[in-house]
Design a protein around this motif. Structure first.
Motif, short mmCIF file in Angstrom:
data_model
loop_
_atom_site.label_atom_id
_atom_site.label_comp_id
_atom_site.label_asym_id
_atom_site.label_seq_id
_atom_site.Cartn_x
_atom_site.Cartn_y
_atom_site.Cartn_z
N ASP A 1 0.11 4.19 1.02
CA ASP A 1 -0.24 5.10 2.11
C ASP A 1 0.53 4.69 3.37
O ASP A 1 0.26 3.63 3.95
CB ASP A 1 -1.75 5.04 2.38
CG ASP A 1 -2.21 6.09 3.38
OD1 ASP A 1 -1.42 6.43 4.29
OD2 ASP A 1 -3.35 6.56 3.26
N ASP B 1 0.86 -1.18 0.00
CA ASP B 1 0.00 0.00 0.00
C ASP B 1 0.90 1.23 0.00
O ASP B 1 1.90 1.27 0.73
CB ASP B 1 -0.91 0.00 1.23
CG ASP B 1 -2.10 0.95 1.07
OD1 ASP B 1 -1.87 2.16 0.88
OD2 ASP B 1 -3.25 0.47 1.13
N ARG C 1 -0.02 1.53 6.16
CA ARG C 1 1.01 0.52 6.40
C ARG C 1 1.36 0.44 7.88
O ARG C 1 1.48 -0.65 8.45
CB ARG C 1 2.27 0.83 5.58
CG ARG C 1 2.08 0.72 4.07
CD ARG C 1 3.40 0.54 3.35
NE ARG C 1 4.36 1.60 3.64
CZ ARG C 1 4.47 2.73 2.96
NH1 ARG C 1 3.64 2.98 1.95
NH2 ARG C 1 5.40 3.61 3.27
N LEU D 1 -2.10 1.83 -6.97
CA LEU D 1 -0.72 2.04 -6.55
C LEU D 1 0.01 2.87 -7.61
O LEU D 1 -0.34 2.81 -8.79
CB LEU D 1 0.01 0.70 -6.39
CG LEU D 1 -0.44 -0.22 -5.26
CD1 LEU D 1 0.19 -1.60 -5.44
CD2 LEU D 1 -0.04 0.36 -3.90
N ASP E 1 -3.15 -3.26 -2.31
CA ASP E 1 -4.03 -2.16 -2.68
C ASP E 1 -4.15 -2.12 -4.20
O ASP E 1 -3.16 -2.33 -4.92
CB ASP E 1 -3.46 -0.84 -2.15
CG ASP E 1 -4.39 0.33 -2.39
OD1 ASP E 1 -5.61 0.10 -2.51
OD2 ASP E 1 -3.91 1.46 -2.47
N LYS F 1 -12.22 -0.06 0.72
CA LYS F 1 -11.72 1.01 1.59
C LYS F 1 -12.80 2.08 1.72
O LYS F 1 -13.49 2.37 0.73
CB LYS F 1 -10.46 1.64 0.99
CG LYS F 1 -9.20 0.81 1.10
CD LYS F 1 -8.02 1.63 0.57
CE LYS F 1 -6.70 0.99 0.85
NZ LYS F 1 -5.57 1.83 0.37
#
Length: 244
Positions: free
Chosen positions: A14, A12, A18, A59, A56, A105
């Protein structure tokens, strides 16, 4: 006997996500590694054999679809995809490319944890010393022109060629083999293969059936093994025999 903790890799971009998942999953006993993109994942995979990937969809650089496609070329490691997209097409494409589950999400970490546990229950092999099958479940079963090795989770064709199944494909096939010549609704297939009820209007089981048919060399129009029963679901239209 104690088992080593499952190794997870979270991909991920972000950093907050993480860090959140590294802390949360670590507190629940998982060895959790982090990657911010496909390149970082590839570096990790050189020296690691993870039990599950959490990827995710959106990306930088190679997206989650590309990662899933690349991983599936030479590995059956389970994949849970994370997506902020409400487009059902993205979720279906992820499943077609070999993902085992998906989660939208924003998500509750507890739900992700539950899905991780469910996928690992379906896919982690037992240690070699405990690999003896249950007395009621033969290691090898025959159906049509195929055999399934339940210990190695491999399909064996008529020429003896073996091919590994992903966790989701193996679990779905197991459900059909345990209910031969019995019509199973989509809801029943979802519940029995995933261990939880299907979400309303979810049709992901159709994607999994399509993928399993392809592994068996069939398509929807000419399937002789897994047949569609209009308005009712699917049926494995052959007997299943245990082999010794």
């Amino acid at each position: 006997m104690t088992h080593s903790p499952a190794t997870l890799i979270v991909v991920d971009d972000d950093p907050e996500i993480r860090e959140l998942l590294a802390d949360y999953l670590g507190r629940h006993g998982y060895r959790t590694l982090m990657a911010e993109d496909a390149e970082a994942l590839q570096t990790l995979l050189v020296g690691e054999r993870p039990d599950l990937l959490i990827v995710d969809l959106m990306l930088p650089g190679d997206d989650g679809f590309t990662i899933c496609r690349r991983v599936r070329r030479d590995s059956e490691v389970p994949i849970i995809m994370l997506t902020a997209s409400a487009d059902e097409t993205d979720r279906i494409l992820g499943l077609e490319l070999g993902a085992d589950d998906y989660l939208g999400k924003p998500f509750n970490p507890r739900e992700l944890l539950a899905r991780i546990k469910a996928v690992l229950r379906r896919t982690r092999r037992p240690p070699e010393q405990s690999a003896e099958p249950h007395p009621d479940q033969a290691r090898l079963v025959a159906f049509g022109d195929w055999r399934l090795d339940r210990v190695t989770r491999e399909l064996i064709d008529g020429d003896g060629e073996r091919s590994a199944l992903s966790g989701a494909d193996f679990q779905l096939l197991q459900v059909f083999l345990e209910h031969p010549e019995e019509v199973l609704s989509r809801e029943a297939l979802y519940d029995l293969s995933r261990g939880r009820p299907a979400p309303p209007l979810d049709r992901s089981i159709d994607v999994h059936v399509c993928r399993l048919r392809q592994r068996l060399g069939e398509d929807a129009q000419h399937s002789q093994l897994i047949r569609t029963v209009r308005g009712a679901g699917y049926v494995l239209a052959t007997r299943v025999d245990a082999l010794t």
